[in-house]
Write a protein that holds these residues in place. Structure first.
Motif, short mmCIF file in Angstrom:
data_model
loop_
_atom_site.label_atom_id
_atom_site.label_comp_id
_atom_site.label_asym_id
_atom_site.label_seq_id
_atom_site.Cartn_x
_atom_site.Cartn_y
_atom_site.Cartn_z
N LEU A 26 3.05 36.46 54.26
CA LEU A 26 1.86 36.71 53.44
C LEU A 26 1.42 35.46 52.69
CD1 LEU A 26 2.63 40.29 52.09
CD2 LEU A 26 0.91 39.64 53.80
N GLU A 27 2.36 34.70 52.16
CA GLU A 27 2.01 33.45 51.47
C GLU A 27 1.37 32.47 52.44
OE1 GLU A 27 5.64 32.04 49.71
OE2 GLU A 27 5.81 33.81 48.43
N PHE A 28 1.89 32.40 53.65
CA PHE A 28 1.33 31.51 54.67
C PHE A 28 -0.10 31.92 55.01
CE2 PHE A 28 1.06 30.32 59.30
CZ PHE A 28 0.93 28.95 59.09
N ILE A 29 -0.33 33.21 55.18
CA ILE A 29 -1.68 33.72 55.49
C ILE A 29 -2.63 33.38 54.35
CG2 ILE A 29 -3.04 35.83 55.78
CD1 ILE A 29 -0.49 36.98 57.22
N GLN A 30 -2.20 33.58 53.11
CA GLN A 30 -3.05 33.26 51.96
C GLN A 30 -3.38 31.77 51.93
OE1 GLN A 30 -0.69 34.84 48.75
NE2 GLN A 30 -1.60 36.87 48.91
N ALA A 31 -2.40 30.93 52.21
CA ALA A 31 -2.63 29.49 52.21
C ALA A 31 -3.61 29.09 53.32
CB ALA A 31 -1.32 28.74 52.37
N LEU A 32 -3.49 29.70 54.49
CA LEU A 32 -4.43 29.42 55.58
C LEU A 32 -5.84 29.85 55.19
CD1 LEU A 32 -2.34 30.55 58.68
CD2 LEU A 32 -3.05 28.21 58.15
N ARG A 33 -5.96 31.03 54.64
CA ARG A 33 -7.28 31.53 54.25
C ARG A 33 -7.89 30.69 53.14
NH1 ARG A 33 -6.90 38.11 54.77
NH2 ARG A 33 -7.36 38.12 57.00
N ALA A 34 -7.08 30.16 52.25
CA ALA A 34 -7.57 29.29 51.18
C ALA A 34 -8.19 28.02 51.77
CB ALA A 34 -6.46 28.93 50.21
N GLN A 35 -7.74 27.65 52.97
CA GLN A 35 -8.30 26.50 53.67
C GLN A 35 -9.36 26.93 54.69
OE1 GLN A 35 -5.48 23.57 55.03
NE2 GLN A 35 -4.11 23.98 53.33
N HIS A 36 -9.82 28.16 54.59
CA HIS A 36 -10.92 28.72 55.38
C HIS A 36 -10.57 28.93 56.86
CE1 HIS A 36 -13.30 28.31 51.81
NE2 HIS A 36 -12.94 27.04 51.73
N TYR A 37 -9.30 29.10 57.15
CA TYR A 37 -8.92 29.49 58.51
C TYR A 37 -9.12 30.99 58.65
CZ TYR A 37 -6.81 24.93 59.30
OH TYR A 37 -6.60 23.58 59.46
N ARG A 38 -9.50 31.41 59.84
CA ARG A 38 -9.70 32.83 60.13
C ARG A 38 -8.40 33.41 60.68
NH1 ARG A 38 -14.54 30.56 63.34
NH2 ARG A 38 -12.65 29.86 64.32
N VAL A 39 -7.80 34.30 59.91
CA VAL A 39 -6.53 34.91 60.28
C VAL A 39 -6.74 36.42 60.39
CG1 VAL A 39 -4.09 35.18 59.72
CG2 VAL A 39 -5.31 33.10 59.00
#
Length: 175
Positions: A26-39
């Motif tokens: 979940l932390e990894f997903i949040q970090a990706l989304r904070a960088q505007h990656y689509r997960v």
């Protein structure tokens, strides 16, 4: 699994016990989304209390919908509580991800159903066939089945942030 002509962007976080990789994921997903990656995809959701028992859930990362995936078989039952019909219903989230233009698709687990050749296996294969990077979680118990399913082509990750980031970056470069 046939040998692909291009590298497969498929990985599993190998963990030691129930839920031990969920917070990291979940932390990894949040970090990706904070960088505007689509997960997109499914993660373990919170348990739902229903009377005197609780139901395990998976959660749609896009819409937030919870899908109960276990059933109450009574306190005396020793049978598997997973609800195959509910898993089928939740698998729609992964099929929708096929048209999502995702940077990463999460499949909550490669668990007992997948180890038995069922569960989300078809969706995993369809996603990697279409070129999506796919990340899941697998326990040591199901690691032999994971290796057989992937033909040894998937990356096995330690449950560490840097390992996830390194794999994600290399999977994007390969795509």
């Amino acid at each position: 699994m046939d040998t692909p002509s291009t590298p497969v962007a498929l990985a599993a976080i190998v963990h030691a016990g129930k839920g031990s990789a969920d917070a990291l994921l979940l932390e990894f997903i949040q970090a990706l989304r904070a960088q505007h990656y689509r997960v997109y995809g499914l993660v373990q959701g919170p348990a739902i209390q229903k009377g005197d028992h609780s139901l395990r859930t998976v959660q749609d990362l896009d819409k937030g919908t919870l899908y109960p995936i276990t059933q109450n078989l009574g306190t005396e039952s020793s049978a598997c509580r997973l609800d195959i019909g509910a898993l089928l219903h939740a698998s729609e989230v992964l099929r929708q991800a096929l048209d999502s233009h995702a940077d990463l698709v999460i499949v909550n687990r490669f668990g007992i159903m997948e180890a038995d050749g069922q569960g989300f296996n078809d969706e995993i294969l369809a996603l990697i066939d279409k070129g999506y990077p796919v990340l899941t979680v697998v326990s040591h118990t199901h690691l032999p089945a994971w290796r057989a399913f992937t033909g040894g082509l998937a990356v096995e990750l330690e449950p560490e942030h840097q390992a996830l980031w390194n794999w994600f970056e290399s999977s994007r470069q390969a795509a």
